[in-house]
Design a protein around this motif. Structure first.
Motif, mmCIF file in Angstrom:
data_model
loop_
_atom_site.group_PDB
_atom_site.id
_atom_site.type_symbol
_atom_site.label_atom_id
_atom_site.label_comp_id
_atom_site.label_asym_id
_atom_site.label_seq_id
_atom_site.Cartn_x
_atom_site.Cartn_y
_atom_site.Cartn_z
ATOM 1 N N ILE A 261 -9.665 4.460 5.530
ATOM 2 C CA ILE A 261 -9.489 3.242 4.752
ATOM 3 C C ILE A 261 -9.031 2.164 5.717
ATOM 4 C CG2 ILE A 261 -8.207 2.141 2.878
ATOM 5 C CD1 ILE A 261 -7.800 4.976 1.744
ATOM 6 N N GLN A 262 -9.688 1.018 5.646
ATOM 7 C CA GLN A 262 -9.359 -0.077 6.548
ATOM 8 C C GLN A 262 -9.141 -1.356 5.746
ATOM 9 O OE1 GLN A 262 -12.533 -1.223 9.192
ATOM 10 N NE2 GLN A 262 -11.139 -2.225 10.627
ATOM 11 N N MET A 263 -8.052 -2.029 6.059
ATOM 12 C CA MET A 263 -7.779 -3.347 5.498
ATOM 13 C C MET A 263 -8.250 -4.374 6.522
ATOM 14 S SD MET A 263 -6.394 -2.606 2.612
ATOM 15 C CE MET A 263 -5.699 -4.139 2.030
ATOM 16 N N ILE A 264 -9.128 -5.265 6.101
ATOM 17 C CA ILE A 264 -9.633 -6.311 6.984
ATOM 18 C C ILE A 264 -8.968 -7.616 6.567
ATOM 19 C CG2 ILE A 264 -11.689 -7.566 7.767
ATOM 20 C CD1 ILE A 264 -13.267 -4.960 6.958
ATOM 21 N N PRO A 265 -8.084 -8.156 7.409
ATOM 22 C CA PRO A 265 -7.367 -9.372 7.026
ATOM 23 C C PRO A 265 -8.333 -10.547 6.891
ATOM 24 C CG PRO A 265 -6.942 -8.834 9.321
ATOM 25 C CD PRO A 265 -7.747 -7.710 8.757
ATOM 26 N N ALA A 266 -8.054 -11.403 5.907
ATOM 27 C CA ALA A 266 -8.925 -12.544 5.662
ATOM 28 C C ALA A 266 -8.114 -13.717 5.128
ATOM 29 C CB ALA A 266 -10.030 -12.157 4.676
ATOM 30 N N ILE B 88 0.869 -1.167 0.000
ATOM 31 C CA ILE B 88 0.000 0.000 0.000
ATOM 32 C C ILE B 88 0.910 1.222 0.000
ATOM 33 C CG2 ILE B 88 -1.767 1.241 1.302
ATOM 34 C CD1 ILE B 88 -2.335 -1.580 2.631
ATOM 35 N N ASP B 89 0.502 2.263 -0.694
ATOM 36 C CA ASP B 89 1.321 3.463 -0.793
ATOM 37 C C ASP B 89 0.406 4.668 -0.958
ATOM 38 O OD1 ASP B 89 3.572 5.071 -0.976
ATOM 39 O OD2 ASP B 89 4.269 4.252 -2.870
ATOM 40 N N GLU C 53 5.629 0.912 2.175
ATOM 41 C CA GLU C 53 6.479 2.003 2.647
ATOM 42 C C GLU C 53 5.635 3.263 2.773
ATOM 43 O OE1 GLU C 53 9.898 2.482 0.145
ATOM 44 O OE2 GLU C 53 10.307 0.353 0.108
ATOM 45 N N ASN C 54 6.039 4.154 3.618
ATOM 46 C CA ASN C 54 5.411 5.469 3.757
ATOM 47 C C ASN C 54 3.987 5.425 4.302
ATOM 48 O OD1 ASN C 54 7.765 6.560 2.510
ATOM 49 N ND2 ASN C 54 6.886 6.031 0.529
ATOM 50 N N ILE C 55 3.574 4.314 4.879
ATOM 51 C CA ILE C 55 2.249 4.222 5.485
ATOM 52 C C ILE C 55 2.349 3.461 6.796
ATOM 53 C CG2 ILE C 55 1.007 4.270 3.278
ATOM 54 C CD1 ILE C 55 0.605 1.101 4.855
ATOM 55 N N GLY D 111 -6.307 -2.293 11.327
ATOM 56 C CA GLY D 111 -6.192 -2.288 9.876
ATOM 57 C C GLY D 111 -6.373 -0.924 9.227
ATOM 58 N N TYR D 112 -6.525 0.135 10.020
ATOM 59 C CA TYR D 112 -6.687 1.477 9.435
ATOM 60 C C TYR D 112 -5.355 1.976 8.889
ATOM 61 C CZ TYR D 112 -11.384 1.659 11.275
ATOM 62 O OH TYR D 112 -12.705 1.397 11.533
ATOM 63 N N ILE D 113 -5.410 2.566 7.714
ATOM 64 C CA ILE D 113 -4.206 3.024 6.999
ATOM 65 C C ILE D 113 -4.050 4.525 7.153
ATOM 66 C CG2 ILE D 113 -3.162 3.252 4.702
ATOM 67 C CD1 ILE D 113 -4.909 0.816 3.906
ATOM 68 N N SER D 114 -2.816 4.956 7.401
ATOM 69 C CA SER D 114 -2.501 6.389 7.387
ATOM 70 C C SER D 114 -1.123 6.585 6.766
ATOM 71 C CB SER D 114 -2.551 6.978 8.795
ATOM 72 O OG SER D 114 -1.649 6.305 9.647
#
Length: 164
Positions: A119-124, A80-81, A151-153, A159-162
């Protein structure tokens, strides 16, 4: 009146396939921006390993005005970037492809008005022709793997991305 040059007699630019695709996508996005407030671009990314073309195309698509770019097709999770303010999820892996066991992720995007709120990534896990969300240690394992590809996140425990 000037006579038109026949197509077979014209000298055309020598673009790579990737450049042609990026050019087409940026023109489409440009047209869409005049109609809508939020643009999600889903890109068919054909490589199982992230290569130079995916970030290059993501940069062009972000510059054209996409608010979120999500890659699909590789049968594996990819990093993710951010391209400027535009989040880029290169691949979510297999959501439901076959009976093979593979880590994957669901993408949850919250929109407020014309802006991405989070934005949230939900692992599965894909297994036996079904996909189930993971939690606990298994969910943490997939989140940590995604973080290692990115990188850079930052991806927090939920799972929330920033971006940095």
């Amino acid at each position: 009146m000037k006579k038109r040059t026949k197509l077979k007699d014209r000298t055309l630019p020598n673009y790579t396939k990737g450049e042609e695709i990026a050019n087409m996508v940026t023109h489409i996005i440009g047209g869409v921006i005049g109609i809508v407030a939020l643009v999600l671009c889903v890109v068919f990314a054909a490589k199982d390993e992230l290569d130079w073309a995916q970030p290059y195309q993501a940069k062009l698509i972000a510059e054209a005005g996409a608010d979120l770019i999500v890659g699909c097709h590789p049968h594996c999770l990819q990093g993710i970037d951010y391209m400027g303010d535009t989040p880029v999820i290169y691949s979510l892996g297999n959501f439901w492809f076959n009976s093979k066991e593979a880590d994957t992720a669901l993408l949850k995007v919250t929109v407020q008005g014309d802006a991405l709120e989070n934005i949230q990534m939900i692992p599965a896990l894909q297994k036996d022709c079904s996909t189930n969300a993971l939690d606990g240690a298994e969910g943490e394992r997939v989140i940590n793997y995604l973080q290692s590809l990115s990188e850079n996140i930052t991806i927090d425990a939920e799972g929330y991305i920033s971006s940095y």
